[in-house]
Scaffold this active site. Structure first.
Site, PDB file in Angstrom:
ATOM      1  N   ASP A 151       0.856  -1.173   0.000  1.00 50.49           N
ATOM      2  CA  ASP A 151       0.000   0.000   0.000  1.00 50.49           C
ATOM      3  C   ASP A 151       0.896   1.228   0.000  1.00 50.49           C
ATOM      4  OD1 ASP A 151      -2.451   1.496   0.371  1.00 50.49           O
ATOM      5  OD2 ASP A 151      -3.227  -0.232   1.462  1.00 50.49           O
ATOM      6  N   HIS A 190     -11.224  -3.018   3.372  1.00 45.81           N
ATOM      7  CA  HIS A 190     -11.068  -2.716   4.792  1.00 45.81           C
ATOM      8  C   HIS A 190     -11.864  -1.494   5.249  1.00 45.81           C
ATOM      9  CE1 HIS A 190      -8.237  -0.294   2.568  1.00 45.81           C
ATOM     10  NE2 HIS A 190      -8.091   0.508   3.611  1.00 45.81           N
ATOM     11  N   ASP A 191     -12.549  -0.835   4.326  1.00 45.54           N
ATOM     12  CA  ASP A 191     -13.320   0.362   4.660  1.00 45.54           C
ATOM     13  C   ASP A 191     -14.829   0.177   4.557  1.00 45.54           C
ATOM     14  OD1 ASP A 191     -11.064   1.957   5.140  1.00 45.54           O
ATOM     15  OD2 ASP A 191     -10.898   2.535   3.028  1.00 45.54           O
ATOM     16  N   ASP A 213      -3.190   4.686  -2.230  1.00 36.20           N
ATOM     17  CA  ASP A 213      -4.264   5.159  -1.366  1.00 36.20           C
ATOM     18  C   ASP A 213      -4.790   6.517  -1.847  1.00 36.20           C
ATOM     19  OD1 ASP A 213      -5.776   4.886   1.193  1.00 36.20           O
ATOM     20  OD2 ASP A 213      -4.629   6.675   1.756  1.00 36.20           O
ATOM     21  N   GLU A 218      -6.743   3.692  -5.720  1.00 38.12           N
ATOM     22  CA  GLU A 218      -8.000   3.802  -4.978  1.00 38.12           C
ATOM     23  C   GLU A 218      -8.668   5.106  -5.392  1.00 38.12           C
ATOM     24  OE1 GLU A 218      -9.897   3.949  -0.478  1.00 38.12           O
ATOM     25  OE2 GLU A 218      -7.951   4.883  -0.875  1.00 38.12           O
TER      26      GLU A 218
END
Length: 522
Positions: free
Chosen positions: A99, A325-326, A201, A264
Site C-alpha cells: 500500500d 477494509h473500509d 491510497d 484507490e
C-alpha cells in the site's frame, strides 16, 4: 499474440496485516504471521497478495499515517522479515503488492516536524499551509473525511495546515517538486527490493485546487451521511494535475518488469476512466468499487456492468471488487446465501478480481462493543455506521483458541461463529464458502474464457443475471439468481449442450434456478 500479464489473468487477495496472523502472541498480526499462512493462500488459489500499510506509524489511523515510507513498523516486524516474506511469496509463485500512501503522512514524520518548525524551513512547502481567513477561522469550508474542519491551526507558526483525514495526517503538497521527487523515490526503493506493485491510497485526493476556493454545499446532505458529505469535494479532490503525477508513477513502474499500479478512486465511472491515463498512461487498474455500492438488483447490475465495459478506454483492463477494509462485508450486505452468488459474479466477470481476506469463509461484520472500538472514524462520528472495525476483525483459521489467529487476546474481537466459520473447517466441506472460492479460482485458471475472455450480456428477466464468456472458441455461460425465489431461465441455443461446471447451490438444472443460486456452464 501478446501474452497476458500476471495482473490481468490473476486474482489479488487483500491482507489486512493487523488481523491476518499473529506470530509473536501480542494480539496483532505481523509479517512472520503472513509468511506462515502463504501456503493457505496458495491452496485457495490466489495469485497475489496486497498488504495494507506496514510502515512505521503512530497508528492514529492504523498505518495510514506513515512516519517513514521506507521502513517497517516494529509491531509488524523488521525489514528483514519483509524480505523473508517477499522471497517466500515469490518462491510460491505469488506476487506481493504494498500500500502506497502518498496523499498524507503522519504528523510525526520527520518531514512534517521540519515543516511545522518555522515558516522558512526548507520543507515548509512540502505540506499545505495557509493563512487564516479574515475572521481568523479556517482558510475555507473544506471538511475532513472523518468529520470536522480539514484545517488545523498551528500556534508556533501562525498558520493552518490541511488534512483531508485526521489532524495527525497532514496532506503532502504534490505541487512541490522536491516533495514529488522524494515520494517517487519511495516507489523506486520498494520496486528495487522486488515488490510487484502498489495499491495507491486515495489517489484522487492528491492534488487540490491551487486557489483553495470553498467547496459547494451539498443540497442532498443529511446528517446520517457523515459530516464530510455536507459539501461536494469539487475543489479538494480530482484535480486535473493529478493525472500527470499518476503518469510519473506509471513511468517508474514500467521501468521495472511486470509491475502494477492500482489506484484507490471513489468517483463516477466517467471520471474514474480518466485515471487510466490522458495522453500518457496512468495507473494500470483504477479500482472499480461499483459492486460495493450498487443496489443488488439484477437489471441494475446488468446495466452497470455493460456501462462499465462500454466506458473502458482502448487498452484499459477492467477490475472488480466486492469488499475492502473500509466497507461492509459482502456476507453482511447480501446475506450468507447471496454472498455465494456474489462470489461467482466477482470471479466470472471480465477483468482482475480482488478478494478481501475472510470473504472466502463468509465472514460478516462483527458488532464491536463501545469500550473496544478502535477506529477513529467511529470515535469521531459514533452511531452512524461509518466505523470500519467491524470489517477488520481477525481471520479465523481453525478451532484452536482465538481461531488460531493468536495465543493472546486479539486486538479486535472475533466473529461469534468462528468455530464453524474458519478455514480448517471449510476446507473439508464440499459445500462451504471456502470450497466455492477455491473451485471458482480453479476454474479461472483452467478456463481462459473466464480469466481473459470477452464478456457478452444475455437477456433475461426477473432476478436473473446472465452473460457469456468466450475466448478462442471456448464459450462459457454464467447465470445467477440474485433473488430468493426460484427463476426459470431459457438456455440459449448455443449453450444447450454445455455441462454444469460449477454451481453455488445443490441444484443440477440451470433452466430452473433455485433461490440464491448460480451456475457456470461450459
Amino acid at each position: 499474440m501478446t501474452q497476458p500479464l500476471w495482473w490481468q489473468h490473476g486474482t489479488i487477495y487483500q491482507v489486512y496485516p493487523r488481523s491476518f496472523q499473529d506470530s509473536n502472541n501480542d494480539g496483532i498480526g505481523d509479517l512472520r504471521g503472513i509468511e506462515s499462512r502463504l501456503d493457505d493462500l496458495v491452496a485457495l488459489g490466489v495469485d497475489a497478495i496486497w498488504i495494507s500499510p506496514i510502515y512505521p506509524s503512530p497508528m492514529a489511523d492504523f498505518g495510514y499515517d506513515v512516519a517513514d515510507y521506507t521502513g517497517i513498523d516494529p509491531r509488524f516486524g523488521t525489514l528483514e522479515d519483509f524480505d523473508s516474506l517477499l522471497k517466500a511469496a515469490h518462491d510460491r509463485g505469488l506476487k506481493l503488492l504494498l500500500d502506497f500512501v502518498p496523499n498524507h503522512s503522519s504528523d510525526q514524520h520527520p518531514w512534517f516536524l521540519e515543516s511545522r518548525s518555522s515558516r522558512d524551513n526548507p520543507k515548509r512547502d512540502w505540506y499545505i499551509w495557509r493563512d487564516a481567513a479574515p475572521d481568523g477561522g479556517p482558510p475555507n469550508n473544506w471538511i475532513s473525511d472523518f468529520g470536522g474542519p480539514a484545517w488545523e491551526w498551528d500556534e508556533t507558526t501562525g498558520q493552518y495546515y490541511y488534512h483531508a483525514f485526521l489532524k495527525e495526517q497532514p496532506d503532502l503538497n504534490w505541487r512541490n517538486p522536491e516533495l514529488r521527487a522524494a515520494m517517487l523515490d519511495v516507489l523506486h526503493f520498494w520496486f528495487a527490493r522486488g515488490v510487484d506493485g502498489f495499491r495507491i491510497d486515495v489517489l484522487w485526493h492528491m492534488v487540490k485546487h491551487a486557489d483553495f476556493p470553498d467547496n459547494p454545499e451539498n443540497p442532498a446532505y443529511a446528517p446520517a451521511m457523515g459530516e464530510m458529505h455536507r459539501v461536494l469535494q469539487l475543489h479538494s479532490t480530482d484535480q486535473p494535475e493529478v493525472h500527470g503525477i499518476a503518469a510519473n508513477m506509471r513511468r517508474i513502474a514500467d521501468s521495472y518488469p511486470e509491475r502494477v499500479l492500482i489506484g484507490e478512486i471513489y468517483l463516477p465511472i466517467e471520471r474514474l476512466m480518466a485515471y487510466y491515463g490522458e495522453g500518457k498512461p496512468g495507473v494500470h487498474l483504477p479500482f472499480n468499487f461499483q459492486l460495493i455500492d450498487a443496489p443488488w438488483e439484477a437489471r441494475s447490475l446488468a446495466g452497470l456492468i455493460a456501462d462499465y465495459e462500454a466506458a473502458l478506454p482502448a487498452g484499459g483492463w477492467p477490475n472488480w471488487v466486492l469488499g475492502n477494509h473500509d466497507r461492509p462485508r459482502a456476507a453482511t450486505r447480501f446475506g450468507p446465501a447471496q454472498a455465494r452468488v456474489a462470489a461467482m459474479l466477482l470471479l466470472t466477470l471480465r477483468g482482475t478480481p480482488t478478494i478481501y481476506y475472510g470473504d472466502e469463509i463468509g465472514m460478516q461484520d462483527v458488532v464491536i462493543p463501545a469500550p473496544l472500538v478502535q477506529d477513529p472514524r467511529e470515535l469521531r462520528e459514533p452511531g452512524l455506521g461509518l466505523g470500519r472495525d467491524p470489517v477488520r476483525t481477525p481471520m479465523a483459521w481453525d478451532d484452536n483458541p482465538n481461531a488460531g489467529f493468536s495465543a493472546a487476546t486479539p486486538w479486535l474481537p472475533l466473529h461469534d461463529d468462528w468455530q464453524a466459520h474458519n478455514v480448517a473447517a471449510q476446507r473439508d466441506d464440499p459445500r462451504s464458502m471456502w470450497r466455492l472460492y477455491h473451485d471458482l479460482l480453479a476454474l479461472r485458471r483452467s478456463h481462459a474464457a473466464l480469466s481473459m475472455g470477452s464478456w457478452l450480456p444475455i437477456d433475461c428477466a426477473g432476478t436473473l443475471l446472465a452473460y457469456e464468456r468466450s475466448h478462442h472458441g471456448q464459450r462459457l455461460l454464467v447465470v445467477l439468481n440474485l433473488g430468493d425465489t426460484p427463476q426459470s431461465f431459457a438456455i440459449p441455443e448455443w449453450a444447450e449442450g454445455l455441462s454444469v461446471l460449477l454451481t453455488t447451490g445443490t441444484g443440477d438444472d440451470p433452466a430452473i434456478l433455485g433461490p440464491n443460486e448460480g451456475y457456470i456452464l461450459g
